[in-house]
Scaffold this motif. Structure first.
Motif, short mmCIF file in Angstrom:
data_model
loop_
_atom_site.label_atom_id
_atom_site.label_comp_id
_atom_site.label_asym_id
_atom_site.label_seq_id
_atom_site.Cartn_x
_atom_site.Cartn_y
_atom_site.Cartn_z
N GLY A 35 1.33 -7.70 22.77
CA GLY A 35 1.11 -8.86 23.62
C GLY A 35 1.18 -10.14 22.81
N GLY A 36 0.93 -11.25 23.44
CA GLY A 36 0.97 -12.53 22.74
C GLY A 36 2.38 -13.05 22.62
N LYS A 37 2.48 -14.23 22.02
CA LYS A 37 3.79 -14.84 21.84
C LYS A 37 3.90 -15.43 20.45
CE LYS A 37 2.24 -19.11 24.16
NZ LYS A 37 2.48 -20.01 25.30
N VAL A 38 5.14 -15.51 19.97
CA VAL A 38 5.44 -16.03 18.64
C VAL A 38 6.07 -17.41 18.78
CG1 VAL A 38 6.88 -15.73 16.59
CG2 VAL A 38 5.70 -13.76 17.60
N ILE A 39 5.46 -18.39 18.15
CA ILE A 39 6.00 -19.75 18.10
C ILE A 39 6.53 -20.00 16.70
CG2 ILE A 39 5.48 -22.22 18.34
CD1 ILE A 39 5.27 -20.66 20.96
N PHE A 40 7.81 -20.26 16.57
CA PHE A 40 8.38 -20.54 15.26
C PHE A 40 7.97 -21.94 14.80
CE2 PHE A 40 11.77 -17.30 16.33
CZ PHE A 40 11.38 -16.41 15.35
N THR A 41 7.67 -22.04 13.50
CA THR A 41 7.27 -23.31 12.88
C THR A 41 8.02 -23.46 11.56
OG1 THR A 41 5.44 -22.33 11.63
CG2 THR A 41 4.95 -23.12 13.87
N SER A 42 7.74 -24.53 10.85
CA SER A 42 8.37 -24.73 9.54
C SER A 42 7.69 -23.92 8.46
CB SER A 42 8.34 -26.22 9.17
OG SER A 42 6.99 -26.67 9.06
N GLY A 43 6.55 -23.32 8.75
CA GLY A 43 5.81 -22.54 7.78
C GLY A 43 4.39 -22.36 8.25
N ALA A 44 3.56 -21.73 7.41
CA ALA A 44 2.19 -21.45 7.81
C ALA A 44 1.35 -22.72 7.92
CB ALA A 44 1.55 -20.49 6.82
N THR A 45 1.63 -23.72 7.10
CA THR A 45 0.84 -24.95 7.16
C THR A 45 0.97 -25.61 8.53
OG1 THR A 45 0.96 -25.36 4.78
CG2 THR A 45 0.55 -27.27 6.19
N GLU A 46 2.18 -25.68 9.03
CA GLU A 46 2.38 -26.25 10.37
C GLU A 46 1.72 -25.37 11.43
OE1 GLU A 46 5.76 -27.41 13.66
OE2 GLU A 46 6.44 -26.87 11.64
N ALA A 47 1.85 -24.05 11.27
CA ALA A 47 1.24 -23.13 12.22
C ALA A 47 -0.27 -23.31 12.26
CB ALA A 47 1.60 -21.70 11.85
N ILE A 48 -0.89 -23.45 11.11
CA ILE A 48 -2.33 -23.64 11.03
C ILE A 48 -2.75 -24.97 11.65
CG2 ILE A 48 -4.19 -24.13 9.35
CD1 ILE A 48 -2.82 -21.87 7.61
N ASN A 49 -1.99 -26.01 11.40
CA ASN A 49 -2.29 -27.31 12.01
C ASN A 49 -2.19 -27.24 13.52
OD1 ASN A 49 -2.47 -30.16 10.32
ND2 ASN A 49 -1.74 -28.46 9.08
N LEU A 50 -1.17 -26.53 14.02
CA LEU A 50 -1.03 -26.38 15.47
C LEU A 50 -2.22 -25.63 16.05
CD1 LEU A 50 0.53 -26.54 18.14
CD2 LEU A 50 1.87 -24.57 17.39
N ALA A 51 -2.67 -24.59 15.35
CA ALA A 51 -3.80 -23.80 15.83
C ALA A 51 -5.10 -24.61 15.84
CB ALA A 51 -3.97 -22.55 14.97
N ILE A 52 -5.35 -25.33 14.76
CA ILE A 52 -6.62 -26.07 14.65
C ILE A 52 -6.62 -27.32 15.53
CG2 ILE A 52 -8.11 -27.35 13.07
CD1 ILE A 52 -7.33 -25.40 10.87
N ARG A 53 -5.51 -28.06 15.51
CA ARG A 53 -5.46 -29.31 16.26
C ARG A 53 -5.10 -29.10 17.74
NH1 ARG A 53 -5.44 -33.45 12.45
NH2 ARG A 53 -4.82 -32.81 10.34
N GLY A 54 -4.46 -27.99 18.04
CA GLY A 54 -3.99 -27.77 19.40
C GLY A 54 -4.96 -27.02 20.29
N THR A 55 -6.13 -26.67 19.77
CA THR A 55 -7.14 -25.98 20.58
C THR A 55 -8.36 -26.88 20.77
OG1 THR A 55 -7.97 -24.94 18.53
CG2 THR A 55 -6.48 -23.64 19.91
N LYS A 56 -8.99 -26.70 21.88
CA LYS A 56 -10.19 -27.48 22.20
C LYS A 56 -11.32 -26.52 22.57
CE LYS A 56 -7.88 -31.34 21.86
NZ LYS A 56 -8.07 -32.23 20.68
N GLY A 57 -12.54 -26.93 22.30
CA GLY A 57 -13.70 -26.12 22.67
C GLY A 57 -14.30 -26.60 23.97
N GLY A 58 -15.24 -25.84 24.47
CA GLY A 58 -15.95 -26.26 25.67
C GLY A 58 -16.95 -27.37 25.36
#
Length: 361
Positions: free
Chosen positions: A63-86
């Motif tokens: 399951g899940g989906k794969v988003i291509f990025t320029s590398g892990a640093t961009e992927a990590i930034n997307l994960a941390i900055r692109g999520t919000k908490g309640g």
């Protein structure tokens, strides 16, 4: 030149190189199409990207989906900055031995908490997290000391705290089974793929917001034209890693045993058991590592992570497991893998040992 720095980067697999060549030009000169174009060349390039996506996804949880990025640093930034908490959930908790892509990104957002680690290098599962934690980040295999983290337990802890779990699996993907998470970041060049491409895996049901605006490629989460060549090389490397994972692990275990034998008397940094055996981080009291690297210049190895080399600062990872500045600065990291022969390992170790002996160590 003997290469023993597999944590920094790995040699490109021949299968990945062959897959890339078709999309750099191709035998008919028509392999350079934009995968986001609707004409025939564009559709062919898009098909290559999707084949690569499927191959990369095959090593992630179902399951899940794969988003291509320029590398892990961009992927990590997307994960941390692109999520919000309640409501009231706005801080990031991360282990004290995370890569700077995690630590620096979390710190830049203002509210963060460092999770402590034990002397063996594992992040202590029995510790409190702030109630406002929205995201927990613990890597699966540490890039400096190779210690495998209890990510399954940390994923459970994050769920109990009503927080998301991000796993940096850069040093794990393609080598060991990647464990469950809400988001997983990887980089192709760490397992014999090309540099300049990585991915963020996102579990089903999790929505992120874009952190950069543009053409809306990659499902509106990551704008920018994808490189079919890089994606194809990434996919080919993933396919090869999946097919020969057990074979690679057996070879690397034999290299580890021989290296430990040759460096008998050197102190091991981190757990000897909960470890990816392609990473040997060791120290010798009184060792001048800068001189060692100069004297053993025929061997490529590391005094710490490649990202921090030249800074003059002791490794934050080695400091986190309780080493003094002097101990941290007398440590070296040897990394080996699929294309390391036993002969190269032994020759490289002999060069390092001879250079250390010249210092009276």
């Amino acid at each position: 030149m003997i290469y023993l720095d597999y944590q920094a980067t790995t040699p490109l697999a021949p299968e990945a190189r062959d897959a890339m060549l078709r999309w750099l030009d191709g035998p008919d000169g028509q392999g350079f199409g934009n995968p986001h174009s609707s004409h025939r060349m564009g559709r062919a390039a898009a098909a290559a990207v999707e084949l690569a996506r499927d191959r990369v996804a095959a090593l992630f949880p179902a399951g899940g989906k794969v988003i291509f990025t320029s590398g892990a640093t961009e992927a990590i930034n997307l994960a941390i900055r692109g999520t919000k908490g309640g409501k009231g959930k706005d801080s990031v908790s991360f282990s004290a031995i995370e890569h700077s892509a995690v630590g620096d990104t979390a710190r830049s957002l203002g509210k963060f908490h460092e999770l402590n680690v034990a002397q063996d290098g594992q992040c202590n599962i029995k510790q409190d997290m702030p109630a406002d934690t929205r995201l927990v980040a613990v890597m699966q295999v540490n890039n400096e000391i190779g210690v495998i983290q209890p990510t399954v337990e940390w994923h459970r802890r994050a769920k109990e705290a009503n927080a998301l779990f991000l796993c940096d699996a850069v040093q794990a993907y393609g080598k060991i089974e990647v464990t469950g998470a809400d988001m997983i970041a990887i980089s192709a060049h760490k397992f014999h793929g090309p540099k300049g491409v990585g991915a963020l895996w996102i579990r089903d049901g999790l929505d992120l917001t874009e952190v950069q605006t543009g053409g809306g490629q990659e499902g509106g989460l990551r704008s920018g034209t994808l490189s079919p060549a890089l994606c194809a090389g990434f996919g080919a490397a993933a396919k090869e890693a999946k097919e020969r994972m057990a074979q690679d692990a057996e070879h690397i275990a034999a290299l580890w045993d021989r290296a430990r034998e040759m460096f008998a008397g050197w102190e091991l940094n981190g757990s000897a058991d909960a470890r990816w055996k392609g990473n040997l981080n060791i120290r010798k009291d009184g060792l001048d590592v800068a001189r060692l690297m100069s004297d053993a210049r025929n061997v490529c190895f590391s005094a710490g992570s490649a990202c921090a080399s030249g800074s003059g600062r002791p490794s934050h990872v080695l400091k986190a497991i309780g080493l003094s500045d002097k101990q941290a600065k007398s440590s070296i990291r040897l990394g080996f893998g699929r294309y390391t022969s036993m002969e190269d390992l032994e020759a490289g170790a002999r060069s390092i040992l001879e250079a250390a002996e010249a210092q009276g160590i």
